[in-house]
Scaffold this motif. Sequence first.
Motif, PDB file in Angstrom:
ATOM      1  N   ASN A  47       0.655  -0.595  -0.370  1.00  0.00           N
ATOM      2  CA  ASN A  47       0.214  -0.159   0.292  1.00  0.00           C
ATOM      3  C   ASN A  47       0.370   1.064  -0.107  1.00  0.00           C
ATOM      4  OD1 ASN A  47       0.247   0.647   3.017  1.00  0.00           O
ATOM      5  ND2 ASN A  47      -0.011  -1.020   3.024  1.00  0.00           N
ATOM      6  N   GLU A  48       0.357   2.560  -0.267  1.00  0.00           N
ATOM      7  CA  GLU A  48       0.688   3.779  -0.614  1.00  0.00           C
ATOM      8  C   GLU A  48       0.596   4.551   0.995  1.00  0.00           C
ATOM      9  OE1 GLU A  48       2.032   6.479  -4.349  1.00  0.00           O
ATOM     10  OE2 GLU A  48       0.413   7.610  -3.103  1.00  0.00           O
ATOM     11  N   ASP A  50       1.678   8.579   2.969  1.00  0.00           N
ATOM     12  CA  ASP A  50       2.797   9.582   2.807  1.00  0.00           C
ATOM     13  C   ASP A  50       3.715   8.932   1.777  1.00  0.00           C
ATOM     14  OD1 ASP A  50       0.958  10.488   5.189  1.00  0.00           O
ATOM     15  OD2 ASP A  50       2.618   8.592   6.991  1.00  0.00           O
ATOM     16  N   GLU A  51       3.034   8.982   0.736  1.00  0.00           N
ATOM     17  CA  GLU A  51       3.873   8.934  -0.939  1.00  0.00           C
ATOM     18  C   GLU A  51       4.559   8.134  -0.321  1.00  0.00           C
ATOM     19  OE1 GLU A  51       4.992  13.661  -1.594  1.00  0.00           O
ATOM     20  OE2 GLU A  51       2.689  14.175  -1.801  1.00  0.00           O
ATOM     21  N   GLU A  52       5.069   7.081  -0.013  1.00  0.00           N
ATOM     22  CA  GLU A  52       5.933   6.068   0.103  1.00  0.00           C
ATOM     23  C   GLU A  52       5.226   4.333   0.379  1.00  0.00           C
ATOM     24  OE1 GLU A  52       8.218   6.236   3.499  1.00  0.00           O
ATOM     25  OE2 GLU A  52       9.498   8.539   2.177  1.00  0.00           O
ATOM     26  N   LEU A  53       5.683   3.669  -0.426  1.00  0.00           N
ATOM     27  CA  LEU A  53       5.385   2.175  -0.787  1.00  0.00           C
ATOM     28  C   LEU A  53       5.262   1.160   1.222  1.00  0.00           C
ATOM     29  CD1 LEU A  53       5.528   1.803  -4.344  1.00  0.00           C
ATOM     30  CD2 LEU A  53       3.990   1.808  -3.149  1.00  0.00           C
ATOM     31  N   HIS A  54       4.456   1.162   1.551  1.00  0.00           N
ATOM     32  CA  HIS A  54       4.554   0.427   2.644  1.00  0.00           C
ATOM     33  C   HIS A  54       4.590  -1.496   2.444  1.00  0.00           C
ATOM     34  CE1 HIS A  54       6.015   3.622   5.238  1.00  0.00           C
ATOM     35  NE2 HIS A  54       4.672   4.353   4.100  1.00  0.00           N
ATOM     36  N   LEU A  55       5.057  -2.323   2.784  1.00  0.00           N
ATOM     37  CA  LEU A  55       3.834  -3.255   2.709  1.00  0.00           C
ATOM     38  C   LEU A  55       3.883  -4.155   4.769  1.00  0.00           C
ATOM     39  CD1 LEU A  55       3.874  -5.857   1.411  1.00  0.00           C
ATOM     40  CD2 LEU A  55       6.013  -7.061   1.624  1.00  0.00           C
ATOM     41  N   ASP A  56       2.467  -3.860   4.748  1.00  0.00           N
ATOM     42  CA  ASP A  56       1.872  -4.792   6.188  1.00  0.00           C
ATOM     43  C   ASP A  56       1.975  -5.856   6.298  1.00  0.00           C
ATOM     44  OD1 ASP A  56       2.602  -1.531   7.467  1.00  0.00           O
ATOM     45  OD2 ASP A  56       1.346  -1.540   5.813  1.00  0.00           O
ATOM     46  N   HIS A  57       1.525  -6.272   7.802  1.00  0.00           N
ATOM     47  CA  HIS A  57       0.197  -7.680   7.876  1.00  0.00           C
ATOM     48  C   HIS A  57      -1.025  -6.721   8.141  1.00  0.00           C
ATOM     49  CE1 HIS A  57       4.956  -9.045   8.268  1.00  0.00           C
ATOM     50  NE2 HIS A  57       4.123 -10.147   8.110  1.00  0.00           N
ATOM     51  N   VAL A  58      -2.267  -7.551   7.362  1.00  0.00           N
ATOM     52  CA  VAL A  58      -3.004  -6.931   7.418  1.00  0.00           C
ATOM     53  C   VAL A  58      -4.085  -8.091   7.629  1.00  0.00           C
ATOM     54  CG1 VAL A  58      -5.276  -5.347   6.445  1.00  0.00           C
ATOM     55  CG2 VAL A  58      -2.606  -4.963   6.465  1.00  0.00           C
ATOM     56  N   TYR A  59      -5.049  -7.962   8.236  1.00  0.00           N
ATOM     57  CA  TYR A  59      -6.293  -9.126   8.341  1.00  0.00           C
ATOM     58  C   TYR A  59      -7.088  -8.520   7.049  1.00  0.00           C
ATOM     59  CZ  TYR A  59     -10.908 -11.286  10.140  1.00  0.00           C
ATOM     60  OH  TYR A  59     -11.784 -11.831  10.277  1.00  0.00           O
ATOM     61  N   TRP A  60      -7.106 -10.481   6.959  1.00  0.00           N
ATOM     62  CA  TRP A  60      -8.025 -10.784   5.691  1.00  0.00           C
ATOM     63  C   TRP A  60      -9.302 -10.893   6.007  1.00  0.00           C
ATOM     64  CZ3 TRP A  60      -7.431 -15.420   1.682  1.00  0.00           C
ATOM     65  CH2 TRP A  60      -8.310 -15.417   0.541  1.00  0.00           C
ATOM     66  N   GLY A  93      -8.673   3.865   0.177  1.00  0.00           N
ATOM     67  CA  GLY A  93      -7.944   2.077   1.069  1.00  0.00           C
ATOM     68  C   GLY A  93      -7.485   1.485  -0.105  1.00  0.00           C
ATOM     69  N   ARG A  94      -7.135   1.144  -1.396  1.00  0.00           N
ATOM     70  CA  ARG A  94      -6.868   0.512  -2.372  1.00  0.00           C
ATOM     71  C   ARG A  94      -5.375   0.597  -1.978  1.00  0.00           C
ATOM     72  NH1 ARG A  94      -8.781   4.970  -5.163  1.00  0.00           N
ATOM     73  NH2 ARG A  94      -7.180   6.001  -6.019  1.00  0.00           N
ATOM     74  N   ALA A  95      -5.273  -1.023  -2.121  1.00  0.00           N
ATOM     75  CA  ALA A  95      -3.460  -1.578  -1.924  1.00  0.00           C
ATOM     76  C   ALA A  95      -3.777  -2.670  -2.822  1.00  0.00           C
ATOM     77  CB  ALA A  95      -4.475  -2.122   0.099  1.00  0.00           C
ATOM     78  N   ALA A 177      -2.463   8.090  -3.881  1.00  0.00           N
ATOM     79  CA  ALA A 177      -4.059   8.740  -3.449  1.00  0.00           C
ATOM     80  C   ALA A 177      -4.123   9.793  -4.561  1.00  0.00           C
ATOM     81  CB  ALA A 177      -3.279   9.502  -2.479  1.00  0.00           C
ATOM     82  N   GLU A 178      -2.971  10.739  -5.425  1.00  0.00           N
ATOM     83  CA  GLU A 178      -3.336  11.074  -6.441  1.00  0.00           C
ATOM     84  C   GLU A 178      -4.251  10.158  -7.511  1.00  0.00           C
ATOM     85  OE1 GLU A 178      -0.196  12.660  -7.438  1.00  0.00           O
ATOM     86  OE2 GLU A 178       0.406  13.378  -5.683  1.00  0.00           O
ATOM     87  N   THR A 179      -4.328   9.028  -7.583  1.00  0.00           N
ATOM     88  CA  THR A 179      -5.667   8.607  -8.779  1.00  0.00           C
ATOM     89  C   THR A 179      -7.032   8.509  -8.116  1.00  0.00           C
ATOM     90  OG1 THR A 179      -3.663   7.072  -9.296  1.00  0.00           O
ATOM     91  CG2 THR A 179      -6.014   6.165  -9.543  1.00  0.00           C
ATOM     92  N   SER A 180      -7.018   9.288  -8.991  1.00  0.00           N
ATOM     93  CA  SER A 180      -9.320   9.391  -8.575  1.00  0.00           C
ATOM     94  C   SER A 180      -9.806   8.098  -8.179  1.00  0.00           C
ATOM     95  CB  SER A 180     -10.074  10.829  -9.884  1.00  0.00           C
ATOM     96  OG  SER A 180     -10.205  10.010 -11.154  1.00  0.00           O
TER      97      SER A 180
END
Length: 226
Positions: A47-48, A50-60, A93-95, A177-180
């Motif tokens: 996911n993005e 603060d304009e940076e890419l991150h890889l997080d552990h997220v509940y499916w 919340g696009r990822a 985040a800039e993508t509408s």
Amino acid sequence: MCGRFAQYSSRDDYFEFLGLKPDEILYDHEPIGRFNVAPGTKVLLLNERDEELHLDHVYWGYGPEWWDKQPLINARGETAASGRMFKPLWNHGRAIVPADAWYEWKRDGDKKQPYLIYHKKKEPLFFAAIGKAPYDKDHGHEGFVIVTAASSKGMVDIHDRRPLVLSSDAVREWLSAETSPERAREIAHDAALQEKYFTWHSVSRKVGNVHNQGRYLLEATGDQDK
């Protein structure tokens, strides 16, 4: 739908295919090694923030407080951008779920036969996903869902829905985040890989047990291979 998938390659494999540079995100050459990823577990989600890419552990799964049923695990791409449940997630919340393959079950008499579906060239897959951002926070059962698309032609023999797999060159724009929201709809329609890019084969019914893990789950079985 997508109810089980495999995420076993290393972060390096996924990120290099996206053309990411070492200073853009944390690389790791160690294999993730998950051959049977099930809903209700935490999954590595790109996911993005603060304009940076991150890889997080997220509940499916996604089940807000007012939802009195089991958390949902998929969202239909045709309606996710406009429906009450998913519109806020689509907007903010696009990822992406980096993956190697997914499983589908086809009824075979009184049983169900699982199939492994993957890219014909064994390339990494990038599932479009939406969820409760920011992803570095624990939102309980308000995690993420995988966006699905309708299947057609040969794949409908296996299942009528499939993960919406984006082309690698569309991933950054999908995440931005800039993508509408409107542009995201176009990406979901225009940048999704068509059925011709995938192949599949039958696998052991052991994949039906979430406790079973290991590369052996990917092996073809019987004479139903495609």
